[in-house]
Design a protein around this motif. Sequence first.
Motif, PDB file in Angstrom:
ATOM      1  N   GLU A   1       1.535   3.832   2.694  1.00 49.31           N
ATOM      2  CA  GLU A   1       2.068   3.248   3.927  1.00 49.31           C
ATOM      3  C   GLU A   1       3.559   3.067   3.699  1.00 49.31           C
ATOM      4  O   GLU A   1       4.008   2.085   3.143  1.00 49.31           O
ATOM      5  CB  GLU A   1       1.316   1.945   4.220  1.00 49.31           C
ATOM      6  CG  GLU A   1      -0.193   2.207   4.304  1.00 49.31           C
ATOM      7  CD  GLU A   1      -1.065   0.943   4.273  1.00 49.31           C
ATOM      8  OE1 GLU A   1      -0.543  -0.158   4.449  1.00 49.31           O
ATOM      9  OE2 GLU A   1      -2.284   1.103   4.078  1.00 49.31           O
TER      10      GLU A   1
ATOM     11  N   HIS B   1       0.851  -1.192   0.000  1.00 54.30           N
ATOM     12  CA  HIS B   1       0.000   0.000   0.000  1.00 54.30           C
ATOM     13  C   HIS B   1       0.885   1.239   0.000  1.00 54.30           C
ATOM     14  O   HIS B   1       1.560   1.529   0.986  1.00 54.30           O
ATOM     15  CB  HIS B   1      -0.947  -0.032   1.205  1.00 54.30           C
ATOM     16  CG  HIS B   1      -2.082  -0.981   0.985  1.00 54.30           C
ATOM     17  ND1 HIS B   1      -2.885  -1.428   1.993  1.00 54.30           N
ATOM     18  CD2 HIS B   1      -2.550  -1.539  -0.171  1.00 54.30           C
ATOM     19  CE1 HIS B   1      -3.809  -2.245   1.472  1.00 54.30           C
ATOM     20  NE2 HIS B   1      -3.625  -2.331   0.176  1.00 54.30           N
TER      21      HIS B   1
ATOM     22  N   HIS C   1      -5.643   0.539  -3.247  1.00 60.77           N
ATOM     23  CA  HIS C   1      -5.747  -0.332  -2.078  1.00 60.77           C
ATOM     24  C   HIS C   1      -6.153  -1.767  -2.437  1.00 60.77           C
ATOM     25  O   HIS C   1      -5.786  -2.728  -1.770  1.00 60.77           O
ATOM     26  CB  HIS C   1      -6.787   0.320  -1.157  1.00 60.77           C
ATOM     27  CG  HIS C   1      -6.819  -0.223   0.211  1.00 60.77           C
ATOM     28  ND1 HIS C   1      -7.706  -1.219   0.582  1.00 60.77           N
ATOM     29  CD2 HIS C   1      -6.097   0.066   1.306  1.00 60.77           C
ATOM     30  CE1 HIS C   1      -7.518  -1.497   1.855  1.00 60.77           C
ATOM     31  NE2 HIS C   1      -6.554  -0.738   2.314  1.00 60.77           N
TER      32      HIS C   1
ATOM     33  N   HIS D   1       1.800  -3.456   6.725  1.00 60.33           N
ATOM     34  CA  HIS D   1       0.899  -2.333   6.451  1.00 60.33           C
ATOM     35  C   HIS D   1       1.039  -1.284   7.540  1.00 60.33           C
ATOM     36  O   HIS D   1       1.606  -1.550   8.590  1.00 60.33           O
ATOM     37  CB  HIS D   1      -0.551  -2.825   6.395  1.00 60.33           C
ATOM     38  CG  HIS D   1      -0.829  -3.685   5.219  1.00 60.33           C
ATOM     39  ND1 HIS D   1      -1.591  -3.269   4.158  1.00 60.33           N
ATOM     40  CD2 HIS D   1      -0.422  -4.947   4.922  1.00 60.33           C
ATOM     41  CE1 HIS D   1      -1.637  -4.232   3.254  1.00 60.33           C
ATOM     42  NE2 HIS D   1      -0.951  -5.262   3.701  1.00 60.33           N
TER      43      HIS D   1
HETATM   44 ZN   LIG Z   1      -2.469  -1.329   4.055  1.00 60.84          ZN
END
Ligand SMILES: [Zn+2]
Length: 1008
Positions: free
Chosen positions: A178, A175, A250, A283
Amino acid sequence: MSFSALARGAAMFCVAFFCLHAAAQIDQTYARDPKQAVDQDYTQRINQYTTLPELNSPLTNYLPASSTVPTPQKVLGDVSGAPDILPYAEDVYSYFRMLESASPRVKVFTIGHTEEGREMIAVAVADESLLKNYKENDARLAKLADPRTINMNDATAADLVKQSVPVYYITGTIHSPETGAPTALMELAYRLAVDDSPYIQFIRTHMITLITPVVEVDGRDRMVDIYKWHKAHPSENYPRLVYWGHYVAHDNNRDAMTLTLDLSRNVLNTYVGWHAQVLHDLHESVPFLYDNTIGDEPYNAWLDPILTNEWQMIGWNNVQEMTKFGMPGVFTHGDFDTWSPGYLMFMAAMHNGISRLYETFGNGGADTVERILTPGEYSRTWFRQNPPYPKVKWSQRDNNNYEETALLVSLNYFAQNAQTFLNNFYLKSKRSILKPNDSGPAAYVLPANEDSKDRQRMLLDILRAQHVEISETTEAATVSVPVKQKRDKKDDGSDKDTKKPEQPKTESRTFPAGSYVIRMDQPYSRIADALLDRQYWAPDDPQKTPYDDTGWSLPALFSVEAVRVTEPAVLKTKMEIVPEGIGYGHMGGKNSIFVIANHADPSLITLRYLLKNATVSVADAPFTENGQQFPVGSLIVKDISYDEMMSAWGKTPLLTTVGLITPPSVPTHPATAPRIAMMHTWLGTQTEGWWRQALDKLGVPFDYINTQTVSSEDDLRSKYDIILFAPVGFARTAQIVQGLPMWGNALPWKKTDLTPNLGRIDSTDDMRPGLGYSGVDHLRRFVEQGGLLITSEDTAQFAIETGLAPGVSVTSHGDLKVVGTLLSTTVVDPKSPVLYGYSKPLTVYSEDGLSFNVSNTVGGTRGPRFGTGDERPTGRGGPDDPDTPQGRRYIAPDEQPKPKTWEPMPLNEEQTRNNPNVIPAGLRPLVLLRYADQDSLLVSGLLDHGNLLAQHAAVVAAHLGKGLVLLFANNPIYRGETIGSYPLVFNAILNFDHLTSTPATPQKTTGQ
Ligand SMILES: [Zn+2]
């Protein structure tokens, strides 16, 4: 492995074992090697960037020095997690390659590339003796992974376990916002390679740590661009990361079922190729560390219970150890349910390994800022006894401390228990093979006589990509299969089962030779079973907020039959494993005319656009050629050379194609290759990204335009025949029209020297302006001039609310509950070209249960009901008898029309007289597809109060001027999963100028 390392490792084992039970000895357990120097400058910076002492641990509050191995400082210019520094993937890779050159304990592998051509890597870190012999180790792990190779012999397995070390695979930054994992993983690799503390030594001498520092490489580079823009414009708002990967954001962490993204296939192939035991995905969204593997119920129903116990062991050990360090905010139970297998980490859960996931706290960049938490984040709960602070100054270094500490704790625990986990790995693999004779089923059979070999092949391709073996029968097989039973419903409209299901009754079924069999006596049967089975989420499940989709049954979504067979005897059928490249069709003779059956095959559109120079027409009726049935909507290709046709057919080989000398005698209309634009907003590009991906994969050319283009382009019709406005994803109409608020600064998304990775897919000087009222007007004119606008979910709602779909309204939701559910639909207008090739009930994906009502008036809901009192009032007789007034003769009223739920209320003369809102008969909306009746509505997932959705319109064509607006309540193109409904869109494209030529469904009107 050197003798001293081994001896120290062995000594360490006793200490660690003891210390897990004795808090007093913590310092001893995590002691540094007193003989190893510390990198003083690096250590000083770590402590300087850590905002509170308790946000670090004895494992990461220093860095050992090395005279030969470079620290991350060499590439970053500062330490990992330093403020204001976010490296590109390339810089991260160059550090790992420096490590590889400097240390025999590090090896770097290229594992593939992304859609935009960027490299993906995996880095193995372990003691040099382990890395030198990693291939031998892997050969042993391969046997444990497929116990058929050792005849399921437990004693042999035990020997292999003793000789082997496990592989723990860590993946970072799937992601893109992140951002902390790459630097944390750079430093982690350094520590694993260099640190001589007994704790770390034990890890590197007892296991191989495999690291992919950046999973979403395309998105990482865009995110670094955005961060650089932010640092260059410190007082301004900075653009949101509107594109992460090339197609989706995402949702790249929802692709583990269909594996449509390069990153998914690269990670799965690495995980399976290394026969790893763990896939641990990093994450950043939850303070301060949520080891979310344990998560919450419901757990996926196809998991081996051994795995769910492993989750608990490793997860609670993580919490325990970090609590001892005094680090606040570490917990493992939470609101993540473990139902869907779509997450990247779940590749391990579905391939006999252990899936793990951390959510640490991230600032979406490398700024150090004060973070204010919500009560839901900082409250003390039974599972979070030491919660995060309500307010905290947080740095990227804090994030890196948590990520690295937690990973080291996990790695050490795994190393300490390596033999147990390796044995479990073997047991889970073995139990997967034993499936036919314990839990079942024995196999799934995909019959040879499936209408669409094209869709069937697409399903088999996914299973193959999942490393599932596919067999093809060489003789017919007869087995007994359960007979489908209807469910009883309560009258209150709820979907709770009221009756215990009866013993299933069975019937005999014969599958012809050439049928495909997915045997469940193979090591990766679990993923096949999870994908091919159906899902049921009880409406009264205590989990009220499903984390993701509740249903995903791929056969239903592909509209392909896959019969679940429980009789193990089916496995005795003669069959052969299908090698790469599944069954190709045949075509003989040098013909000049070709007919291609339309069984709602997605590849039909591929073929159409490949045949740019041919004359292609569409059959208006079914016909038979060479004994082969061709349904209405089949394609007839002329004016093409045999070689050209063969070349196109080579790319779409599973379409039913027959070559002819003379054309079939059937009425036709031309199938032009229309000009398509795909319009996106600057609000979000993920949900439309799945559409873009499908069109690209199927070779459908289109112009990629945005709402701002449409806002300024007043002659869309001269450029395009079709505008696809795929779902934005929960966008309100006002947002689509207005965009982002115009106060503040412009938010550019474009390629510049500062931001070289932005703007490649589409660009704008300012992301804020939306479609605008001019854009709405341009769309209206486009349709009125004969264009086709295709909309779905929130964009269908947008079309309705902006007056582009007269007579259509959105059904009110009430208590209906649908959460990513698979629902059955019924064809209403079989003559509509949109439904060519659809002969059976079609399963569609619904995000939240949207449906439509149609009316013969504009602005109406279902139709005017003048006053109430439709029900019989109190009076004489029974409820169905006329209530005759006393003292005069009885005058019978006209019978009240009783339209079906999906039909408009017919209008009588009274209602149409002098009523400007009445839509002329030929221009009324056409319902093409509706949701099924309540008792057959649910296919997979969660459905409650389905009566509020049953029978309502799902796909509607609304007239506007000379054109049409096609409205999908479902999302027909979603996550590479909804292959069965793709052709609804493709049929519309291929027949875009012919969608209204069939007469409208006769309206049962008494007037008008
Ligand atoms: Zn994530």
